[in-house]
Design a protein around this motif. Structure first.
Motif, PDB file in Angstrom:
ATOM      1  N   SER A 125       0.828  -1.207   0.000  1.00 22.08           N
ATOM      2  CA  SER A 125       0.000   0.000   0.000  1.00 22.08           C
ATOM      3  C   SER A 125       0.861   1.256   0.000  1.00 22.08           C
ATOM      4  O   SER A 125       0.526   2.257  -0.651  1.00 22.08           O
ATOM      5  CB  SER A 125      -0.940   0.009   1.211  1.00 22.08           C
ATOM      6  OG  SER A 125      -1.890  -1.034   1.117  1.00 22.08           O
ATOM      7  N   THR A 126       1.975   1.204   0.709  1.00 24.65           N
ATOM      8  CA  THR A 126       2.884   2.356   0.730  1.00 24.65           C
ATOM      9  C   THR A 126       3.404   2.653  -0.661  1.00 24.65           C
ATOM     10  O   THR A 126       3.433   3.810  -1.103  1.00 24.65           O
ATOM     11  CB  THR A 126       4.062   2.087   1.686  1.00 24.65           C
ATOM     12  OG1 THR A 126       3.561   1.831   3.005  1.00 24.65           O
ATOM     13  CG2 THR A 126       4.996   3.287   1.748  1.00 24.65           C
ATOM     14  N   LEU A 127       3.805   1.616  -1.389  1.00 22.05           N
ATOM     15  CA  LEU A 127       4.284   1.822  -2.759  1.00 22.05           C
ATOM     16  C   LEU A 127       3.181   2.412  -3.630  1.00 22.05           C
ATOM     17  O   LEU A 127       3.405   3.399  -4.354  1.00 22.05           O
ATOM     18  CB  LEU A 127       4.793   0.509  -3.348  1.00 22.05           C
ATOM     19  CG  LEU A 127       5.574   0.605  -4.664  1.00 22.05           C
ATOM     20  CD1 LEU A 127       6.469  -0.614  -4.848  1.00 22.05           C
ATOM     21  CD2 LEU A 127       4.669   0.749  -5.882  1.00 22.05           C
ATOM     22  N   LEU A 128       1.984   1.832  -3.558  1.00 19.63           N
ATOM     23  CA  LEU A 128       0.886   2.319  -4.400  1.00 19.63           C
ATOM     24  C   LEU A 128       0.605   3.800  -4.143  1.00 19.63           C
ATOM     25  O   LEU A 128       0.359   4.557  -5.084  1.00 19.63           O
ATOM     26  CB  LEU A 128      -0.378   1.504  -4.137  1.00 19.63           C
ATOM     27  CG  LEU A 128      -0.367   0.035  -4.561  1.00 19.63           C
ATOM     28  CD1 LEU A 128      -1.734  -0.605  -4.309  1.00 19.63           C
ATOM     29  CD2 LEU A 128       0.022  -0.132  -6.024  1.00 19.63           C
ATOM     30  N   GLU A 129       0.621   4.207  -2.885  1.00 19.47           N
ATOM     31  CA  GLU A 129       0.288   5.595  -2.567  1.00 19.47           C
ATOM     32  C   GLU A 129       1.377   6.574  -3.003  1.00 19.47           C
ATOM     33  O   GLU A 129       1.145   7.782  -3.037  1.00 19.47           O
ATOM     34  CB  GLU A 129      -0.005   5.730  -1.076  1.00 19.47           C
ATOM     35  CG  GLU A 129      -1.308   5.046  -0.677  1.00 19.47           C
ATOM     36  CD  GLU A 129      -1.676   5.257   0.777  1.00 19.47           C
ATOM     37  OE1 GLU A 129      -1.419   6.359   1.304  1.00 19.47           O
ATOM     38  OE2 GLU A 129      -2.214   4.324   1.390  1.00 19.47           O
ATOM     39  N   HIS A 130       2.551   6.061  -3.354  1.00 20.26           N
ATOM     40  CA  HIS A 130       3.583   6.926  -3.933  1.00 20.26           C
ATOM     41  C   HIS A 130       3.349   7.182  -5.422  1.00 20.26           C
ATOM     42  O   HIS A 130       3.897   8.136  -5.982  1.00 20.26           O
ATOM     43  CB  HIS A 130       4.971   6.300  -3.760  1.00 20.26           C
ATOM     44  CG  HIS A 130       5.593   6.563  -2.423  1.00 20.26           C
ATOM     45  ND1 HIS A 130       5.197   5.922  -1.265  1.00 20.26           N
ATOM     46  CD2 HIS A 130       6.594   7.418  -2.061  1.00 20.26           C
ATOM     47  CE1 HIS A 130       5.923   6.355  -0.255  1.00 20.26           C
ATOM     48  NE2 HIS A 130       6.784   7.259  -0.710  1.00 20.26           N
ATOM     49  N   LEU A 131       2.553   6.338  -6.079  1.00 23.19           N
ATOM     50  CA  LEU A 131       2.443   6.427  -7.531  1.00 23.19           C
ATOM     51  C   LEU A 131       1.637   7.631  -7.996  1.00 23.19           C
ATOM     52  O   LEU A 131       1.772   8.051  -9.148  1.00 23.19           O
ATOM     53  CB  LEU A 131       1.826   5.139  -8.096  1.00 23.19           C
ATOM     54  CG  LEU A 131       2.607   3.858  -7.819  1.00 23.19           C
ATOM     55  CD1 LEU A 131       1.926   2.664  -8.486  1.00 23.19           C
ATOM     56  CD2 LEU A 131       4.056   3.974  -8.285  1.00 23.19           C
ATOM     57  N   ASN A 132       0.769   8.174  -7.120  1.00 24.51           N
ATOM     58  CA  ASN A 132       0.044   9.397  -7.499  1.00 24.51           C
ATOM     59  C   ASN A 132       0.323  10.525  -6.518  1.00 24.51           C
ATOM     60  O   ASN A 132      -0.441  11.481  -6.428  1.00 24.51           O
ATOM     61  CB  ASN A 132      -1.460   9.136  -7.623  1.00 24.51           C
ATOM     62  CG  ASN A 132      -2.147   9.034  -6.277  1.00 24.51           C
ATOM     63  OD1 ASN A 132      -1.505   8.719  -5.264  1.00 24.51           O
ATOM     64  ND2 ASN A 132      -3.439   9.292  -6.244  1.00 24.51           N
ATOM     65  N   ALA A 133       1.442  10.421  -5.796  1.00 23.88           N
ATOM     66  CA  ALA A 133       1.912  11.464  -4.875  1.00 23.88           C
ATOM     67  C   ALA A 133       1.014  11.656  -3.659  1.00 23.88           C
ATOM     68  O   ALA A 133       1.060  12.701  -3.022  1.00 23.88           O
ATOM     69  CB  ALA A 133       2.113  12.799  -5.604  1.00 23.88           C
ATOM     70  N   THR A 134       0.200  10.648  -3.323  1.00 25.81           N
ATOM     71  CA  THR A 134      -0.478  10.683  -2.027  1.00 25.81           C
ATOM     72  C   THR A 134       0.575  10.663  -0.928  1.00 25.81           C
ATOM     73  O   THR A 134       0.455  11.371   0.086  1.00 25.81           O
ATOM     74  CB  THR A 134      -1.431   9.478  -1.881  1.00 25.81           C
ATOM     75  OG1 THR A 134      -2.442   9.569  -2.884  1.00 25.81           O
ATOM     76  CG2 THR A 134      -2.094   9.458  -0.511  1.00 25.81           C
ATOM     77  N   LEU A 135       1.610   9.853  -1.106  1.00 24.40           N
ATOM     78  CA  LEU A 135       2.810   9.883  -0.282  1.00 24.40           C
ATOM     79  C   LEU A 135       3.982  10.267  -1.174  1.00 24.40           C
ATOM     80  O   LEU A 135       3.965  10.021  -2.384  1.00 24.40           O
ATOM     81  CB  LEU A 135       3.082   8.511   0.342  1.00 24.40           C
ATOM     82  CG  LEU A 135       2.042   7.963   1.330  1.00 24.40           C
ATOM     83  CD1 LEU A 135       2.443   6.560   1.788  1.00 24.40           C
ATOM     84  CD2 LEU A 135       1.869   8.889   2.522  1.00 24.40           C
ATOM     85  N   VAL A 136       4.988  10.874  -0.594  1.00 15.71           N
ATOM     86  CA  VAL A 136       6.178  11.260  -1.356  1.00 15.71           C
ATOM     87  C   VAL A 136       7.414  10.684  -0.672  1.00 15.71           C
ATOM     88  O   VAL A 136       7.450  10.538   0.552  1.00 15.71           O
ATOM     89  CB  VAL A 136       6.306  12.795  -1.483  1.00 15.71           C
ATOM     90  CG1 VAL A 136       5.153  13.360  -2.289  1.00 15.71           C
ATOM     91  CG2 VAL A 136       6.357  13.455  -0.113  1.00 15.71           C
ATOM     92  N   PRO A 137       8.431  10.327  -1.444  1.00 13.12           N
ATOM     93  CA  PRO A 137       9.639   9.754  -0.847  1.00 13.12           C
ATOM     94  C   PRO A 137      10.367  10.765   0.032  1.00 13.12           C
ATOM     95  O   PRO A 137      10.373  11.970  -0.259  1.00 13.12           O
ATOM     96  CB  PRO A 137      10.500   9.378  -2.061  1.00 13.12           C
ATOM     97  CG  PRO A 137       9.588   9.428  -3.243  1.00 13.12           C
ATOM     98  CD  PRO A 137       8.526  10.418  -2.909  1.00 13.12           C
TER      99      PRO A 137
END
Length: 296
Positions: A53-65
């Motif tokens: 889920s963490t990876l998926l939420e990075h794909l649309n910038a919901t989370l950022v690295p």
């Protein structure tokens, strides 16, 4: 194990995440290199807490690295242009209630368009087309929160399709659904892929991953530890053991029955075809495969 599917194509989404740490200090991901290419379905598999889920939420910038970069359709995503990522990469959350915000289904699908400045008859036409695409046109006047789990998942999918994304991301799309609703959602996923939209999904259901995915990425301990076609990944026992996963039922049944697995069956259809070629009692083996579980 890694299979290079890029073939010198430009990825629709390219995530380089050296690290992502949650506020409580939990490391969600580290050293992740993940791309999505045109015309593919990618399944993320792994145990609970693996980082899917963490990876998926990075794909649309919901989370950022914390360290790294996200590039969507050739554009590097920053704090100033996250809207670009969220329009190009549509996200359907596991808990559909989190993205159902309007009094009716039609209003809910219209919500995203209105946020981008589109209103009136053109917006309603596109919203109704999106609902029809997921076989949910009959729901347009319903109250979203009174829908079944499967219906909510379809409305959430319509809500991202209306923005005409290049990639659709689904977090555990079959979670909590009965077999009939699961089949309906799976059919809609295949349909939108056939219409030219790439799909990324996470799932604990390895039978489902084997059925729909062109590429499977295995996650463990916050990293992608394996990547390849379903036949490559699901016959890699060492990789599956590392991720605390068991092979799909078709593989387990074929091995238990002493069949030659050189053809590498991964789905029930593959197994039935193999048995038919041998003149084996396929009905018996099919019943055993249907009773199997992914074991993760």
């Amino acid at each position: 194990m890694s299979t290079d599917r890029s073939e010198e194509r430009t990825p629709l989404v390219d995530l380089q995440c050296k690290a992502h740490t949650y506020p409580d200090g939990t490391v969600g991901m580290h050293e992740v290199d993940f791309s999505v290419y045109p015309d593919e379905v990618v399944a993320l598999v792994g145990g609970n807490g693996a980082g899917k889920s963490t990876l998926l939420e990075h794909l649309n910038a919901t989370l950022v690295p914390d360290k790294g970069e996200l590039v969507v359709d050739g554009t590097a995503i920053t704090e100033d242009n996250k809207a670009h990522a969220r329009k190009a990469v549509g996200f359907v959350f596991q808990d559909a209630d989190t993205q159902l915000v309007a009094p009716t289904v039609l209003d809910d699908v219209l919500f995203g368009l209105q946020n981008y400045g589109m209103a009136g008859e053109e917006a309603e036409r596109r919203a109704r087309e999106a609902l029809a695409t997921v076989d949910a046109a009959h729901l347009e006047d319903r109250v979203p929160h009174y829908l079944s789990g499967g219906e909510k998942r379809l409305v959430g999918l319509a809500g991202v399709l209306v923005l005409e994304p290049s990639v659709v991301v689904l977090d555990e799309p079959l979670a909590g659904l009965d077999p009939e609703r699961s089949r309906l959602v799976a059919d809609r996923i295949r349909q939108i892929h056939e219409e030219g939209i790439s799909v990324v999904l996470s799932t604990h259901d390895l039978e489902f991953a084997a059925e729909v995915a062109d590429r499977v990425c295995v996650m463990a301990d916050g990293n992608v530890v394996g990547n390849g076609t379903p036949r490559e990944v699901f016959y890699d026992d060492e990789l599956l053991e590392r991720a605390n996963l068991h092979p799909p039922a078709a593989i387990r049944v074929a091995r238990d029955a002493g069949l030659d697995t050189g053809a590498r069956p991964v789905t029930e259809a593959d197994l039935v075809a193999l048995l038919s070629d041998r003149g084996a009692p396929s009905e018996t083996i099919r019943a055993e495969s249907l009773d199997g579980s992914s074991g993760d």
